[in-house]
Design a protein around this motif. Sequence first.
Motif, PDB file in Angstrom:
ATOM      1  N   GLY A  63       0.768  -1.170   0.014  1.00 28.25           N
ATOM      2  CA  GLY A  63       0.098   0.091  -0.025  1.00 28.25           C
ATOM      3  C   GLY A  63       0.796   1.334  -0.046  1.00 28.25           C
ATOM      4  N   SER A  64       2.129   1.200  -0.151  1.00 21.71           N
ATOM      5  CA  SER A  64       3.001   2.339  -0.107  1.00 21.71           C
ATOM      6  C   SER A  64       2.575   3.175  -1.368  1.00 21.71           C
ATOM      7  CB  SER A  64       4.554   1.961   0.009  1.00 21.71           C
ATOM      8  OG  SER A  64       4.711   1.382   1.360  1.00 21.71           O
ATOM      9  N   VAL A  65       2.591   2.753  -2.703  1.00 21.02           N
ATOM     10  CA  VAL A  65       2.556   3.252  -3.724  1.00 21.02           C
ATOM     11  C   VAL A  65       0.901   2.625  -4.599  1.00 21.02           C
ATOM     12  CG1 VAL A  65       4.750   3.715  -4.111  1.00 21.02           C
ATOM     13  CG2 VAL A  65       3.752   1.581  -5.286  1.00 21.02           C
ATOM     14  N   SER A  66       0.430   3.501  -5.287  1.00 15.57           N
ATOM     15  CA  SER A  66      -0.587   3.074  -6.421  1.00 15.57           C
ATOM     16  C   SER A  66      -0.711   3.720  -7.595  1.00 15.57           C
ATOM     17  CB  SER A  66      -2.057   3.336  -5.364  1.00 15.57           C
ATOM     18  OG  SER A  66      -2.192   4.708  -5.399  1.00 15.57           O
ATOM     19  N   ALA A  67      -1.389   3.552  -8.376  1.00 15.77           N
ATOM     20  CA  ALA A  67      -1.511   4.154  -9.708  1.00 15.77           C
ATOM     21  C   ALA A  67      -2.053   5.427  -9.668  1.00 15.77           C
ATOM     22  CB  ALA A  67      -2.572   3.508 -10.805  1.00 15.77           C
ATOM     23  N   GLU A  68      -2.535   5.885  -8.500  1.00 18.02           N
ATOM     24  CA  GLU A  68      -3.062   7.350  -8.127  1.00 18.02           C
ATOM     25  C   GLU A  68      -1.946   8.140  -7.603  1.00 18.02           C
ATOM     26  OE1 GLU A  68      -4.916   4.606  -7.266  1.00 18.02           O
ATOM     27  OE2 GLU A  68      -6.036   4.771  -8.946  1.00 18.02           O
ATOM     28  N   THR A  69      -0.991   7.539  -7.132  1.00 15.55           N
ATOM     29  CA  THR A  69       0.212   8.295  -6.374  1.00 15.55           C
ATOM     30  C   THR A  69       1.472   8.274  -7.138  1.00 15.55           C
ATOM     31  OG1 THR A  69       0.820   6.518  -4.771  1.00 15.55           O
ATOM     32  CG2 THR A  69      -1.143   8.047  -4.145  1.00 15.55           C
ATOM     33  N   PHE A  70       1.675   7.190  -7.957  1.00 14.57           N
ATOM     34  CA  PHE A  70       3.220   6.868  -8.425  1.00 14.57           C
ATOM     35  C   PHE A  70       2.971   6.375  -9.730  1.00 14.57           C
ATOM     36  CE2 PHE A  70       6.694   3.605  -7.993  1.00 14.57           C
ATOM     37  CZ  PHE A  70       7.821   4.648  -8.369  1.00 14.57           C
ATOM     38  N   ARG A  71       4.076   6.716 -10.523  1.00  6.23           N
ATOM     39  CA  ARG A  71       4.138   6.356 -12.059  1.00  6.23           C
ATOM     40  C   ARG A  71       5.686   6.442 -12.335  1.00  6.23           C
ATOM     41  NH1 ARG A  71       3.101   9.515 -17.679  1.00  6.23           N
ATOM     42  NH2 ARG A  71       2.686   7.934 -18.780  1.00  6.23           N
ATOM     43  N   VAL A  72       5.972   5.470 -13.232  1.00  3.04           N
ATOM     44  CA  VAL A  72       7.297   4.983 -13.615  1.00  3.04           C
ATOM     45  C   VAL A  72       7.474   5.004 -15.035  1.00  3.04           C
ATOM     46  CG1 VAL A  72       9.332   3.485 -13.821  1.00  3.04           C
ATOM     47  CG2 VAL A  72       8.303   3.824 -11.675  1.00  3.04           C
ATOM     48  N   ILE A  73       8.010   6.151 -15.745  1.00  5.35           N
ATOM     49  CA  ILE A  73       8.244   6.058 -17.197  1.00  5.35           C
ATOM     50  C   ILE A  73       9.554   5.317 -17.740  1.00  5.35           C
ATOM     51  CG2 ILE A  73       8.170   7.554 -19.536  1.00  5.35           C
ATOM     52  CD1 ILE A  73       6.496   9.578 -17.710  1.00  5.35           C
ATOM     53  N   LEU A  74       9.589   4.345 -18.477  1.00  5.21           N
ATOM     54  CA  LEU A  74      10.767   3.990 -19.197  1.00  5.21           C
ATOM     55  C   LEU A  74      10.601   4.363 -20.676  1.00  5.21           C
ATOM     56  CD1 LEU A  74      10.948   0.231 -17.657  1.00  5.21           C
ATOM     57  CD2 LEU A  74      11.839   2.401 -16.897  1.00  5.21           C
ATOM     58  N   ARG A  75      11.301   5.507 -20.980  1.00  2.31           N
ATOM     59  CA  ARG A  75      11.410   5.921 -22.161  1.00  2.31           C
ATOM     60  C   ARG A  75      12.221   5.437 -23.385  1.00  2.31           C
ATOM     61  NH1 ARG A  75       7.861   8.769 -24.584  1.00  2.31           N
ATOM     62  NH2 ARG A  75       7.640  10.028 -22.747  1.00  2.31           N
ATOM     63  N   ALA A  76      11.910   4.628 -24.389  1.00  2.00           N
ATOM     64  CA  ALA A  76      12.816   4.285 -25.310  1.00  2.00           C
ATOM     65  C   ALA A  76      13.861   3.224 -24.667  1.00  2.00           C
ATOM     66  CB  ALA A  76      13.756   5.410 -26.022  1.00  2.00           C
ATOM     67  N   SER A  77      13.210   2.261 -23.935  1.00  3.13           N
ATOM     68  CA  SER A  77      13.992   1.235 -23.387  1.00  3.13           C
ATOM     69  C   SER A  77      14.399   0.338 -24.292  1.00  3.13           C
ATOM     70  CB  SER A  77      13.287   0.587 -22.241  1.00  3.13           C
ATOM     71  OG  SER A  77      12.213  -0.082 -22.512  1.00  3.13           O
ATOM     72  N   GLY A  78      13.944  -0.052 -25.176  1.00  3.15           N
ATOM     73  CA  GLY A  78      14.180  -1.506 -25.919  1.00  3.15           C
ATOM     74  C   GLY A  78      13.649  -2.656 -25.330  1.00  3.15           C
ATOM     75  N   SER A  79      13.677  -3.673 -25.862  1.00  3.60           N
ATOM     76  CA  SER A  79      13.120  -5.078 -25.261  1.00  3.60           C
ATOM     77  C   SER A  79      11.776  -4.885 -24.584  1.00  3.60           C
ATOM     78  CB  SER A  79      14.308  -5.438 -24.253  1.00  3.60           C
ATOM     79  OG  SER A  79      15.568  -5.637 -24.764  1.00  3.60           O
ATOM     80  N   GLU A  80      10.965  -3.870 -25.115  1.00  2.00           N
ATOM     81  CA  GLU A  80       9.500  -3.798 -24.562  1.00  2.00           C
ATOM     82  C   GLU A  80       8.839  -5.253 -24.237  1.00  2.00           C
ATOM     83  OE1 GLU A  80      10.734  -1.728 -26.894  1.00  2.00           O
ATOM     84  OE2 GLU A  80      10.751   0.307 -26.168  1.00  2.00           O
ATOM     85  N   GLY A  81       8.917  -5.948 -25.051  1.00  2.00           N
ATOM     86  CA  GLY A  81       8.019  -7.146 -25.125  1.00  2.00           C
ATOM     87  C   GLY A  81       8.404  -8.031 -23.717  1.00  2.00           C
ATOM     88  N   GLY A 139       1.736  -7.539 -11.949  1.00  2.00           N
ATOM     89  CA  GLY A 139       0.651  -6.638 -11.565  1.00  2.00           C
ATOM     90  C   GLY A 139       0.770  -5.230 -11.474  1.00  2.00           C
ATOM     91  N   ILE A 140       1.887  -4.827 -12.297  1.00  2.00           N
ATOM     92  CA  ILE A 140       2.249  -3.500 -11.993  1.00  2.00           C
ATOM     93  C   ILE A 140       1.975  -2.445 -13.494  1.00  2.00           C
ATOM     94  CG2 ILE A 140       3.762  -3.631  -9.963  1.00  2.00           C
ATOM     95  CD1 ILE A 140       6.150  -3.535 -11.788  1.00  2.00           C
ATOM     96  N   GLU A 141       1.281  -2.998 -14.275  1.00  2.00           N
ATOM     97  CA  GLU A 141       1.003  -2.415 -15.584  1.00  2.00           C
ATOM     98  C   GLU A 141       0.407  -1.066 -15.624  1.00  2.00           C
ATOM     99  OE1 GLU A 141      -2.461  -4.967 -15.050  1.00  2.00           O
ATOM    100  OE2 GLU A 141      -0.327  -5.221 -14.465  1.00  2.00           O
ATOM    101  N   ASP A 142      -0.399  -0.764 -14.509  1.00  2.00           N
ATOM    102  CA  ASP A 142      -1.109   0.626 -14.015  1.00  2.00           C
ATOM    103  C   ASP A 142       0.003   1.552 -13.584  1.00  2.00           C
ATOM    104  OD1 ASP A 142      -0.477  -0.843 -11.614  1.00  2.00           O
ATOM    105  OD2 ASP A 142      -2.671   0.138 -10.941  1.00  2.00           O
ATOM    106  N   TYR A 182      10.162  -6.704 -20.996  1.00  2.00           N
ATOM    107  CA  TYR A 182       9.734  -6.109 -19.875  1.00  2.00           C
ATOM    108  C   TYR A 182       8.108  -5.955 -19.678  1.00  2.00           C
ATOM    109  CZ  TYR A 182      14.385  -4.636 -20.467  1.00  2.00           C
ATOM    110  OH  TYR A 182      16.016  -4.349 -20.674  1.00  2.00           O
ATOM    111  N   ARG A 183       7.394  -6.146 -20.783  1.00  2.00           N
ATOM    112  CA  ARG A 183       6.027  -6.012 -20.628  1.00  2.00           C
ATOM    113  C   ARG A 183       5.372  -7.214 -19.933  1.00  2.00           C
ATOM    114  NH1 ARG A 183       5.148  -4.357 -25.242  1.00  2.00           N
ATOM    115  NH2 ARG A 183       4.896  -2.122 -24.712  1.00  2.00           N
ATOM    116  N   GLU A 184       6.195  -8.288 -20.241  1.00  2.00           N
ATOM    117  CA  GLU A 184       5.865  -9.720 -19.845  1.00  2.00           C
ATOM    118  C   GLU A 184       6.108  -9.753 -18.180  1.00  2.00           C
ATOM    119  OE1 GLU A 184       7.765 -13.922 -20.000  1.00  2.00           O
ATOM    120  OE2 GLU A 184       7.552 -13.012 -21.921  1.00  2.00           O
ATOM    121  N   SER A 185       7.137  -9.246 -17.729  1.00  2.00           N
ATOM    122  CA  SER A 185       7.467  -9.098 -16.521  1.00  2.00           C
ATOM    123  C   SER A 185       6.542  -8.194 -15.621  1.00  2.00           C
ATOM    124  CB  SER A 185       8.934  -8.567 -16.160  1.00  2.00           C
ATOM    125  OG  SER A 185       9.760  -9.476 -16.767  1.00  2.00           O
TER     126      SER A 185
END
Length: 424
Positions: A266-284, A294-297, A286-289
């Motif tokens: 409960g320390s973070v949520s989609a309403e309070t926290f966001r991470v942007i990985l910009r042009a990271s490569g290997s998106e497929g 359950g952190i896609e939001d 990372y998206r799987e992980s």
Amino acid sequence: MAPKRVLMVAYHYPPCRGSSGLQRTLSFTRYLPALQWEPIVLSATPRAYATTGTDQLGDIPPSVIVRRAFALDTARDVSFCGRYPGWLAIPDQWISWSLWAVPIGLRLIRRYKPAAIWSTYPIATAHLIGYVLHRLTGLPWIVDFRDPMTEVDPVSHKRFPADPRLFRARARIERIAVTRCTRAVLVTRGALKIYQSRYPEVPADRWALIPNGYDEDVFASIAQVDPEGRRHRQRVTLLHSGVLYPTPDRDPRQFFRAIAQLKKDGSVSAETFRVILRASGSEGLYRESILALGIEDVVALEPAIPYRAALSEMMNVDGLLLFQGRDSNPAVPAKLYEYIRAKRPILALVDTDGDTAAILRESGIGSIAPLDSEEAITSVLRTFLDQIKNGTAPVAGDDCVKRHSREWGAKMLAGLLDEIARRQ
């Protein structure tokens, strides 16, 4: 004083995109003319680049002469069903560049009579071209290694590159460059120590250190950030801008697990926290992980954007992320200097004994945790977010920022060139 000329052999140069290394060459060509050195750039045709963009073409000074030699990417342009002859990619996938670059370089030397040749890694073929031109003309040759061309882990004894043929080829080019060049330039103290230890027979005055940096002229052209607007945001946003690798060197998956743990408690949520990985490569991958945890939001994989837009984004987020494993301790990501200039809090997932951690400590900034420890990242990330929320996260001061400018690096390079010119 009449300006002198230097031939600069660099694969990465606008309109290339996707390599932070191009900023080093570009900044030298921007600042050297004011220091009485006119750059002549020998680069590759744009078709060789994986990604191109026109946004930085305007940063090339009109006075700079740029010539491009035909080049192919062996892995992309010569492969059939993903396979290609290995010898066509030694010492790298752009060896074809040398076939056209050497004759073009000779014509440039005959016409413009440069006082020196400068070539830059991480494309080993650039040093091969520089060496051939040096041998054919007798001109002094500055080798810009930046990072070591070959590496051997002292614990695991793993080699980089892992392919034995590539390792041998690059080791040969490296030895030729070190023993035949006029000056050898590294960008970090750790890399310099590696080379001095590897080649103890080389005179001490052949080595030089010119760190990477940020380009103040480019930052000055970006619209000012509104700090008041940032302070009133409800959601804390962290950004990593640039390529990540699904290897121990820049693997973000322990960071993903730390986010999942903070979300679970409960320390973070989609309403309070966001991470942007910009042009990271290997998106497929990372998206799987991200989906599995359950952190896609919370974690967003975003595409590449123009360079100035990327810098503006750095200045507007709440915090910046660095990923670097222990194997890269002698290296410093070029983006670190842009992060310092952006004056945002930095969460560095790096080894404490590396050069990156040393720069952060010397600058009095950065929260540091090892890249491979979910537990440590979770703890440091929790504290880092609290510091951002209460306004206590340290950022770089003006004096610290100025010490890391690319203009200062260009002055160091001009000093080397002046010294070489006086000896001729």
